[in-house]
Scaffold this motif. Sequence first.
Motif, PDB file in Angstrom:
ATOM      1  N   LEU A  34      -4.192  -9.420  -0.583  1.00  9.92           N
ATOM      2  CA  LEU A  34      -4.872 -10.759  -0.681  1.00  9.92           C
ATOM      3  C   LEU A  34      -6.039 -10.723  -0.168  1.00  9.92           C
ATOM      4  O   LEU A  34      -6.458  -9.960   0.878  1.00  9.92           O
ATOM      5  CB  LEU A  34      -4.046 -11.657   0.331  1.00  9.92           C
ATOM      6  CG  LEU A  34      -2.688 -12.019  -0.165  1.00  9.92           C
ATOM      7  CD1 LEU A  34      -1.881 -12.871   0.930  1.00  9.92           C
ATOM      8  CD2 LEU A  34      -2.669 -12.755  -1.293  1.00  9.92           C
ATOM      9  N   LEU A  64      -9.149 -15.825   7.134  1.00  8.13           N
ATOM     10  CA  LEU A  64      -7.796 -15.693   7.508  1.00  8.13           C
ATOM     11  C   LEU A  64      -7.196 -16.748   7.313  1.00  8.13           C
ATOM     12  O   LEU A  64      -6.028 -16.775   6.996  1.00  8.13           O
ATOM     13  CB  LEU A  64      -7.665 -15.226   9.127  1.00  8.13           C
ATOM     14  CG  LEU A  64      -8.150 -13.656   9.243  1.00  8.13           C
ATOM     15  CD1 LEU A  64      -8.058 -13.411  10.696  1.00  8.13           C
ATOM     16  CD2 LEU A  64      -7.297 -12.781   8.554  1.00  8.13           C
ATOM     17  N   LEU A  67      -6.280 -17.537   3.635  1.00  7.85           N
ATOM     18  CA  LEU A  67      -5.196 -16.532   3.182  1.00  7.85           C
ATOM     19  C   LEU A  67      -3.823 -17.034   3.763  1.00  7.85           C
ATOM     20  O   LEU A  67      -2.586 -16.726   3.007  1.00  7.85           O
ATOM     21  CB  LEU A  67      -5.297 -15.126   3.770  1.00  7.85           C
ATOM     22  CG  LEU A  67      -6.468 -14.497   3.154  1.00  7.85           C
ATOM     23  CD1 LEU A  67      -6.448 -12.899   3.822  1.00  7.85           C
ATOM     24  CD2 LEU A  67      -6.596 -14.418   1.683  1.00  7.85           C
ATOM     25  N   GLN A  68      -3.722 -18.162   4.659  1.00 11.31           N
ATOM     26  CA  GLN A  68      -2.327 -18.294   5.158  1.00 11.31           C
ATOM     27  C   GLN A  68      -1.159 -18.880   4.080  1.00 11.31           C
ATOM     28  O   GLN A  68      -0.260 -18.388   4.190  1.00 11.31           O
ATOM     29  CB  GLN A  68      -2.622 -19.353   6.323  1.00 11.31           C
ATOM     30  CG  GLN A  68      -2.989 -18.592   7.563  1.00 11.31           C
ATOM     31  CD  GLN A  68      -3.247 -19.719   8.845  1.00 11.31           C
ATOM     32  OE1 GLN A  68      -3.275 -20.736   8.326  1.00 11.31           O
ATOM     33  NE2 GLN A  68      -3.550 -19.194   9.806  1.00 11.31           N
ATOM     34  N   GLN A  71      -0.242 -16.101   2.158  1.00  7.60           N
ATOM     35  CA  GLN A  71       0.639 -15.228   2.832  1.00  7.60           C
ATOM     36  C   GLN A  71       2.096 -15.638   3.016  1.00  7.60           C
ATOM     37  O   GLN A  71       2.983 -14.986   2.766  1.00  7.60           O
ATOM     38  CB  GLN A  71       0.131 -14.853   4.348  1.00  7.60           C
ATOM     39  CG  GLN A  71      -0.814 -14.161   4.315  1.00  7.60           C
ATOM     40  CD  GLN A  71      -1.573 -13.993   5.543  1.00  7.60           C
ATOM     41  OE1 GLN A  71      -2.149 -14.824   6.109  1.00  7.60           O
ATOM     42  NE2 GLN A  71      -1.651 -12.785   6.193  1.00  7.60           N
ATOM     43  N   LEU A  74       4.145 -15.083  -0.220  1.00  4.36           N
ATOM     44  CA  LEU A  74       4.407 -13.820  -0.479  1.00  4.36           C
ATOM     45  C   LEU A  74       5.397 -13.327   0.605  1.00  4.36           C
ATOM     46  O   LEU A  74       6.410 -12.405   0.127  1.00  4.36           O
ATOM     47  CB  LEU A  74       3.353 -12.747  -0.378  1.00  4.36           C
ATOM     48  CG  LEU A  74       2.135 -12.819  -1.461  1.00  4.36           C
ATOM     49  CD1 LEU A  74       0.842 -11.895  -1.249  1.00  4.36           C
ATOM     50  CD2 LEU A  74       2.778 -12.732  -2.961  1.00  4.36           C
ATOM     51  N   ASP A  75       5.362 -13.885   1.715  1.00  2.00           N
ATOM     52  CA  ASP A  75       6.626 -13.591   2.688  1.00  2.00           C
ATOM     53  C   ASP A  75       7.877 -14.037   2.225  1.00  2.00           C
ATOM     54  O   ASP A  75       8.941 -13.363   2.327  1.00  2.00           O
ATOM     55  CB  ASP A  75       6.127 -14.221   3.983  1.00  2.00           C
ATOM     56  CG  ASP A  75       5.256 -13.512   4.791  1.00  2.00           C
ATOM     57  OD1 ASP A  75       4.828 -12.236   4.506  1.00  2.00           O
ATOM     58  OD2 ASP A  75       4.371 -14.069   5.719  1.00  2.00           O
ATOM     59  N   ASP A  80       5.545  -6.996  -0.477  1.00  2.00           N
ATOM     60  CA  ASP A  80       4.771  -6.357   0.500  1.00  2.00           C
ATOM     61  C   ASP A  80       3.127  -6.638   0.039  1.00  2.00           C
ATOM     62  O   ASP A  80       2.753  -6.761  -1.370  1.00  2.00           O
ATOM     63  CB  ASP A  80       5.043  -4.904   0.557  1.00  2.00           C
ATOM     64  CG  ASP A  80       6.405  -4.381   0.805  1.00  2.00           C
ATOM     65  OD1 ASP A  80       6.778  -4.910   1.703  1.00  2.00           O
ATOM     66  OD2 ASP A  80       6.590  -3.537   0.307  1.00  2.00           O
ATOM     67  N   TYR A  81       2.387  -6.988   0.963  1.00  2.00           N
ATOM     68  CA  TYR A  81       0.981  -7.119   0.865  1.00  2.00           C
ATOM     69  C   TYR A  81       0.012  -6.587   2.066  1.00  2.00           C
ATOM     70  O   TYR A  81       0.650  -6.618   3.201  1.00  2.00           O
ATOM     71  CB  TYR A  81       0.696  -8.643   0.738  1.00  2.00           C
ATOM     72  CG  TYR A  81       1.110  -9.440   1.930  1.00  2.00           C
ATOM     73  CD1 TYR A  81       0.034  -9.734   2.675  1.00  2.00           C
ATOM     74  CD2 TYR A  81       2.598 -10.006   1.841  1.00  2.00           C
ATOM     75  CE1 TYR A  81       0.374 -10.461   3.886  1.00  2.00           C
ATOM     76  CE2 TYR A  81       2.617 -11.051   3.076  1.00  2.00           C
ATOM     77  CZ  TYR A  81       1.568 -11.224   3.813  1.00  2.00           C
ATOM     78  OH  TYR A  81       2.105 -12.128   4.822  1.00  2.00           O
ATOM     79  N   GLU A  82      -1.226  -6.521   1.942  1.00  5.48           N
ATOM     80  CA  GLU A  82      -2.172  -6.207   2.572  1.00  5.48           C
ATOM     81  C   GLU A  82      -3.397  -7.409   2.525  1.00  5.48           C
ATOM     82  O   GLU A  82      -3.384  -8.141   1.528  1.00  5.48           O
ATOM     83  CB  GLU A  82      -2.933  -4.776   2.255  1.00  5.48           C
ATOM     84  CG  GLU A  82      -1.886  -4.010   2.259  1.00  5.48           C
ATOM     85  CD  GLU A  82      -2.491  -2.599   1.724  1.00  5.48           C
ATOM     86  OE1 GLU A  82      -3.226  -1.883   2.528  1.00  5.48           O
ATOM     87  OE2 GLU A  82      -2.140  -2.370   0.663  1.00  5.48           O
ATOM     88  N   CYS A  83      -3.875  -7.436   3.536  1.00  7.36           N
ATOM     89  CA  CYS A  83      -5.148  -8.628   3.499  1.00  7.36           C
ATOM     90  C   CYS A  83      -6.276  -8.163   3.841  1.00  7.36           C
ATOM     91  O   CYS A  83      -6.580  -7.027   4.584  1.00  7.36           O
ATOM     92  CB  CYS A  83      -4.886  -9.539   4.924  1.00  7.36           C
ATOM     93  SG  CYS A  83      -3.151 -10.660   4.321  1.00  7.36           S
TER      94      CYS A  83
END
Length: 147
Positions: A34, A64, A67-68, A71, A74-75, A80-83
Amino acid sequence: MKVLLPVDGSELSMEAVRFALRMRQGGLSLSAVLANVQEPASLYEMLVAHDPDVIDQVSAEAGLHALQRAQALLDEAGVDYECEVAKGDPAHTLIDISERFGCDLVVMGARGTSALRSAMLGSVSNEVLHASTVPVVIVKPVDPEGV
């Protein structure tokens, strides 16, 4: 497959995240990056803030925050993810992020939240499409009338 998902807080960027999740439901093995790119501070912002660290902190927090929602999706899906929150020219910065994280695909909305960029008919997505070394899927707005 590692997919770069640029998220700017717009509904269209969220639709791109949902599109990637639909690809996963279709059988694509998916991990995500993300990314949010904050444009550099304007001269006015720099003059008013007096402290570049304050501008950087506010910019990072805004990224940030943008992105919430992605996130959370995806959660919920167990992906699985990185920001990454970065600052710079959006298209070039997204290309850099894609290369640095070793992404195999970019899935992004056709237009972002900036009024000027929207007037340019998706200039960021168009530039990423042409400059990317990996495939790019551009998610268009859904026609509310279904036509």
